[in-house]
Design a protein around this motif. Structure first.
Motif, mmCIF file in Angstrom:
data_model
loop_
_atom_site.group_PDB
_atom_site.id
_atom_site.type_symbol
_atom_site.label_atom_id
_atom_site.label_comp_id
_atom_site.label_asym_id
_atom_site.label_seq_id
_atom_site.Cartn_x
_atom_site.Cartn_y
_atom_site.Cartn_z
ATOM 1 N N ALA A 362 4.736 10.230 -11.313
ATOM 2 C CA ALA A 362 5.944 9.421 -11.126
ATOM 3 C C ALA A 362 5.612 8.068 -10.509
ATOM 4 O O ALA A 362 6.242 7.052 -10.824
ATOM 5 N N ILE A 363 4.608 8.023 -9.650
ATOM 6 C CA ILE A 363 4.171 6.767 -9.034
ATOM 7 C C ILE A 363 3.344 5.943 -10.014
ATOM 8 O O ILE A 363 3.428 4.707 -10.051
ATOM 9 N N LEU A 364 2.538 6.622 -10.832
ATOM 10 C CA LEU A 364 1.585 5.936 -11.707
ATOM 11 C C LEU A 364 2.175 5.435 -13.017
ATOM 12 O O LEU A 364 1.580 4.581 -13.678
ATOM 13 N N LYS A 365 3.327 5.941 -13.408
ATOM 14 C CA LYS A 365 3.878 5.620 -14.728
ATOM 15 C C LYS A 365 4.004 4.110 -14.922
ATOM 16 O O LYS A 365 4.620 3.405 -14.130
ATOM 17 N N GLY A 366 3.369 3.631 -15.996
ATOM 18 C CA GLY A 366 3.424 2.214 -16.326
ATOM 19 C C GLY A 366 2.500 1.338 -15.504
ATOM 20 O O GLY A 366 2.526 0.109 -15.631
ATOM 21 N N LYS A 367 1.667 1.939 -14.644
ATOM 22 C CA LYS A 367 0.773 1.161 -13.783
ATOM 23 C C LYS A 367 -0.687 1.466 -14.115
ATOM 24 O O LYS A 367 -0.997 2.411 -14.841
ATOM 25 N N LYS A 368 -1.591 0.670 -13.545
ATOM 26 C CA LYS A 368 -3.030 0.845 -13.730
ATOM 27 C C LYS A 368 -3.697 1.001 -12.373
ATOM 28 O O LYS A 368 -3.235 0.432 -11.368
ATOM 29 N N VAL A 369 -4.795 1.745 -12.352
ATOM 30 C CA VAL A 369 -5.544 1.862 -11.103
ATOM 31 C C VAL A 369 -6.221 0.525 -10.805
ATOM 32 O O VAL A 369 -6.477 -0.276 -11.713
ATOM 33 N N GLU A 371 -8.873 -2.376 -9.946
ATOM 34 C CA GLU A 371 -10.160 -2.658 -10.580
ATOM 35 C C GLU A 371 -11.306 -2.049 -9.773
ATOM 36 O O GLU A 371 -11.342 -2.151 -8.543
ATOM 37 N N GLY A 372 -12.226 -1.384 -10.472
ATOM 38 C CA GLY A 372 -13.376 -0.769 -9.824
ATOM 39 C C GLY A 372 -13.098 0.593 -9.212
ATOM 40 O O GLY A 372 -14.001 1.241 -8.672
ATOM 41 N N MET A 373 -11.866 1.050 -9.282
ATOM 42 C CA MET A 373 -11.472 2.336 -8.692
ATOM 43 C C MET A 373 -11.981 3.504 -9.535
ATOM 44 O O MET A 373 -11.868 3.484 -10.758
ATOM 45 N N ARG A 374 -12.548 4.509 -8.892
ATOM 46 C CA ARG A 374 -12.858 5.780 -9.554
ATOM 47 C C ARG A 374 -11.735 6.733 -9.221
ATOM 48 O O ARG A 374 -11.481 7.012 -8.048
ATOM 49 N N ALA A 375 -11.040 7.217 -10.238
ATOM 50 C CA ALA A 375 -9.885 8.075 -9.996
ATOM 51 C C ALA A 375 -9.935 9.279 -10.911
ATOM 52 O O ALA A 375 -10.167 9.154 -12.109
ATOM 53 N N MET A 376 -9.741 10.460 -10.327
ATOM 54 C CA MET A 376 -9.751 11.681 -11.130
ATOM 55 C C MET A 376 -8.617 12.604 -10.720
ATOM 56 O O MET A 376 -8.236 12.660 -9.547
ATOM 57 N N VAL A 377 -8.072 13.294 -11.698
ATOM 58 C CA VAL A 377 -7.055 14.302 -11.430
ATOM 59 C C VAL A 377 -7.550 15.605 -12.027
ATOM 60 O O VAL A 377 -7.977 15.667 -13.181
ATOM 61 N N VAL A 378 -7.545 16.646 -11.194
ATOM 62 C CA VAL A 378 -8.112 17.940 -11.580
ATOM 63 C C VAL A 378 -7.026 19.006 -11.417
ATOM 64 O O VAL A 378 -6.727 19.435 -10.303
ATOM 65 N N PRO A 379 -6.410 19.448 -12.508
ATOM 66 C CA PRO A 379 -5.377 20.489 -12.415
ATOM 67 C C PRO A 379 -5.938 21.756 -11.778
ATOM 68 O O PRO A 379 -7.121 22.081 -11.920
ATOM 69 N N HIS A 445 -9.963 10.513 3.354
ATOM 70 C CA HIS A 445 -8.639 10.373 3.949
ATOM 71 C C HIS A 445 -7.709 11.342 3.227
ATOM 72 O O HIS A 445 -7.539 11.252 2.010
ATOM 73 N N LEU A 446 -7.102 12.261 3.967
ATOM 74 C CA LEU A 446 -6.200 13.252 3.382
ATOM 75 C C LEU A 446 -4.784 12.704 3.299
ATOM 76 O O LEU A 446 -4.325 12.010 4.214
ATOM 77 N N MET A 447 -4.074 13.074 2.221
ATOM 78 C CA MET A 447 -2.696 12.603 2.028
ATOM 79 C C MET A 447 -2.046 13.376 0.895
ATOM 80 O O MET A 447 -2.682 14.197 0.227
ATOM 81 N N SER A 448 -0.795 13.075 0.635
ATOM 82 C CA SER A 448 -0.049 13.736 -0.438
ATOM 83 C C SER A 448 -0.437 13.152 -1.796
ATOM 84 O O SER A 448 -1.011 12.060 -1.873
ATOM 85 N N PRO A 449 -0.119 13.860 -2.894
ATOM 86 C CA PRO A 449 -0.414 13.326 -4.229
ATOM 87 C C PRO A 449 0.228 11.972 -4.498
ATOM 88 O O PRO A 449 -0.395 11.089 -5.092
ATOM 89 N N ALA A 450 1.485 11.785 -4.080
ATOM 90 C CA ALA A 450 2.156 10.504 -4.303
ATOM 91 C C ALA A 450 1.460 9.381 -3.535
ATOM 92 O O ALA A 450 1.289 8.267 -4.047
ATOM 93 N N MET A 451 1.029 9.680 -2.304
ATOM 94 C CA MET A 451 0.313 8.692 -1.503
ATOM 95 C C MET A 451 -1.043 8.356 -2.129
ATOM 96 O O MET A 451 -1.477 7.198 -2.128
ATOM 97 N N ALA A 452 -1.718 9.372 -2.673
ATOM 98 C CA ALA A 452 -3.015 9.136 -3.323
ATOM 99 C C ALA A 452 -2.831 8.270 -4.565
ATOM 100 O O ALA A 452 -3.632 7.372 -4.842
ATOM 101 N N ALA A 453 -1.770 8.537 -5.315
ATOM 102 C CA ALA A 453 -1.488 7.738 -6.512
ATOM 103 C C ALA A 453 -1.213 6.289 -6.130
ATOM 104 O O ALA A 453 -1.676 5.352 -6.802
ATOM 105 N N ALA A 454 -0.476 6.087 -5.053
ATOM 106 C CA ALA A 454 -0.184 4.728 -4.593
ATOM 107 C C ALA A 454 -1.461 3.998 -4.208
ATOM 108 O O ALA A 454 -1.639 2.812 -4.532
ATOM 109 N N ALA A 455 -2.373 4.693 -3.536
ATOM 110 C CA ALA A 455 -3.657 4.095 -3.153
ATOM 111 C C ALA A 455 -4.487 3.729 -4.378
ATOM 112 O O ALA A 455 -5.202 2.721 -4.384
ATOM 113 N N ALA A 456 -4.383 4.547 -5.426
ATOM 114 C CA ALA A 456 -5.128 4.267 -6.651
ATOM 115 C C ALA A 456 -4.676 2.955 -7.275
ATOM 116 O O ALA A 456 -5.489 2.185 -7.802
#
Length: 472
Positions: A362-369, A371-379, A445-456
């Motif tokens: 919901a945070i990431l929709k229509g956005k991009k991580v 530049e230079g960010m390594r981002a992974m999502v693991v169900p 740094h530990l945080m919620s999924p929405a917070m992690a998405a925002a940081a990305a």
């Protein structure tokens, strides 16, 4: 008859024998097994000629070591140690006849996500696993905790466990949560309030309006981190949400058995007037989105705060705080929102369920991580992955620049190829930020999924509420 807590009721229903010193033999309803803590236990059975006492109550899943890349069927993607452990579980599960979800099975995933998903985890049960985050299953009103390798062998052989009863602790979260605040913020805030030793010697029962309002996924997140607060286990009384979640799952009771089970489950609550040895109360409306700054889950602050100084603490915590600041490469007074992030990891048994992926998407929709960010999502499981793909969540992650991985523990811990490099800073939805937890020299740094998405998206720790406001 004196009033009992939920913990008292489950404990009393499972005691087989009590010794004069208070040591008890406890019957175990479910034994979850993974590849890291089970090889020696199965070998012990083999050497003594024993069988698994209750194979129908034993569930094996590889999760800690398995690669999460799409080519994981290639043995070259695993370290030699990992390959040996996964192959050993494969052999042991088949030889001893326990329920098994191999890497090739879509139902495979993190054991603490697979158990509830398949209906193995039920209210009122005792559940153990050679993994500390077994506390997750307490969300169903089950007494669930981790055990050591020698205890894994004991449970395999006898379906019982030698235990001493813990004390009762109540953690009440009153009122309503504000927008942007999640179950992860609750459980981290509790640990921040009590410290990582605050629950030592206790089983925690979480209660209050904010807890009742949580989904089952949210309740699992809260109980998952009871262990990080030092507790033996975490519990939440089952209710209609629990029953609705469980009903119809593959291994849940059916027909008359369901009705009988439901009748008992409805008695699983703390009686009025039951005694708690320790009580902690937090107001839900006072909880903000939080992140950790140090190398302990208790090093947690609202995202609007600044990095503390070692001198802000007392006693032995002064030295520990200074070590944390040095390891994390942070300066006192630095705004948390100024901390730049290199990597984002969304997953783990804490936050790898479908609700977590929805929140991040919901945070990431229509956005991009950034530049230079390594981002992974693991169900958290193959089934969560498939559902996320059906709902279009996977495509949102991919379009944003995330790697869309296969199920497993992944970057929660450095037991598989998904690791941080020295000095690499990660926004993680996992449960531990210890030195080297995600890789030698890695900073977590530990945080919620929405917070992690925002940081990305921003490239630094970010108040998700700002992004939520912008989206309106």
């Amino acid at each position: 008859m004196s009033p009992k807590t939920l913990y008292d009721k489950i404990w009393d229903a499972h005691v087989v024998d009590t010794q004069d010193d208070g040591t008890c033999l406890l019957y175990i309803d479910r034994h979850l097994v993974h590849e890291v803590t089970s090889p020696q236990a199965f070998e012990g059975l083999r050497m003594t000629g024993r069988k698994v006492r209750a194979p129908e109550k034993t569930i094996a899943v590889p999760d800690h070591n398995v690669p999460t890349t799409l080519d994981r069927a290639n043995a070259a993607t695993m370290t030699e140690e990992s390959r040996i452990q996964v192959e050993a579980l494969d052999k042991n599960a088949k030889e001893f006849g326990v329920h098994y979800y191999p890497v090739s099975d879509i139902r495979q995933g993190i054991v603490h996500i697979v158990g509830p998903e398949q209906g193995w985890t039920l209210p009122g049960m005792t559940v153990v696993c050679g993994d500390s985050h077994t506390a997750t299953h307490g969300a169903f009103g089950a007494l669930a905790h981790g055990i050591g390798t020698s205890e894994v062998e004991h449970v395999l052989a006898t379906q019982t466990l030698i235990q001493k009863k813990s004390k009762n602790m109540k953690v009440e979260i009153t009122g309503k949560l504000r927008p942007g605040v999640t179950a992860k913020d609750i459980t981290l805030s509790v640990i921040g309030a009590t410290g990582t030793a605050g629950g030592t010697g206790y089983v925690i029962e979480y209660c209050g309006e904010a807890i009742r309002d949580l989904s089952m996924e949210g309740r699992m997140t809260v109980c998952n981190m009871a262990i990080e607060g030092g507790a033996r286990a975490g519990l939440i009384a089952p209710d209609e949400k629990t029953f609705e979640y469980v009903q119809g799952r593959p291994h849940a009771p059916k027909g008359a058995q369901w009705e009988a089970a439901l009748a008992w489950w409805k008695t699983l609550n703390t009686d009025d007037g039951a005694h708690f040895d320790k009580v902690v109360t937090l107001k839900g409306e006072d909880i903000a989105p939080v992140v950790t700054w140090g190398t302990s889950p208790e090093d947690v602050l609202p995202i609007t705060a600044a990095v503390p100084a070692a001198g802000d603490f007392k006693g032995g915590k002064v030295e520990a705080a200074q070590r944390s600041l040095d390891y994390m490469g942070l300066k006192p007074g630095q705004k948390l929102t100024d901390i730049k992030i290199d990597t984002v990891f969304i997953g783990s048994c804490t936050n790898g369920r479908i609700e977590d992926l929805r929140a991040a998407a919901a945070i990431l929709k229509g956005k991009k991580v950034a530049e230079g960010m390594r981002a992974m999502v693991v169900p958290g499981s193959g089934l969560v992955r498939a559902q996320a793909e059906e709902e279009g969540l996977a495509q949102i992650f991919i379009d944003a620049g995330f790697e869309w991985r296969l199920a497993g523990c992944s970057m929660c811990l450095a037991m598989n190829p998904d690791q941080l490099s020295p000095g690499e800073r990660c926004a993680a939805t996992s449960n531990r930020n210890f030195e080297g937890r995600q890789g030698r020299g890695g900073r977590t740094h530990l945080m919620s999924p929405a917070m992690a998405a925002a940081a990305a998206v921003t490239g630094h720790l970010t108040d998700v509420r700002v992004m939520m406001a912008e989206a309106v």
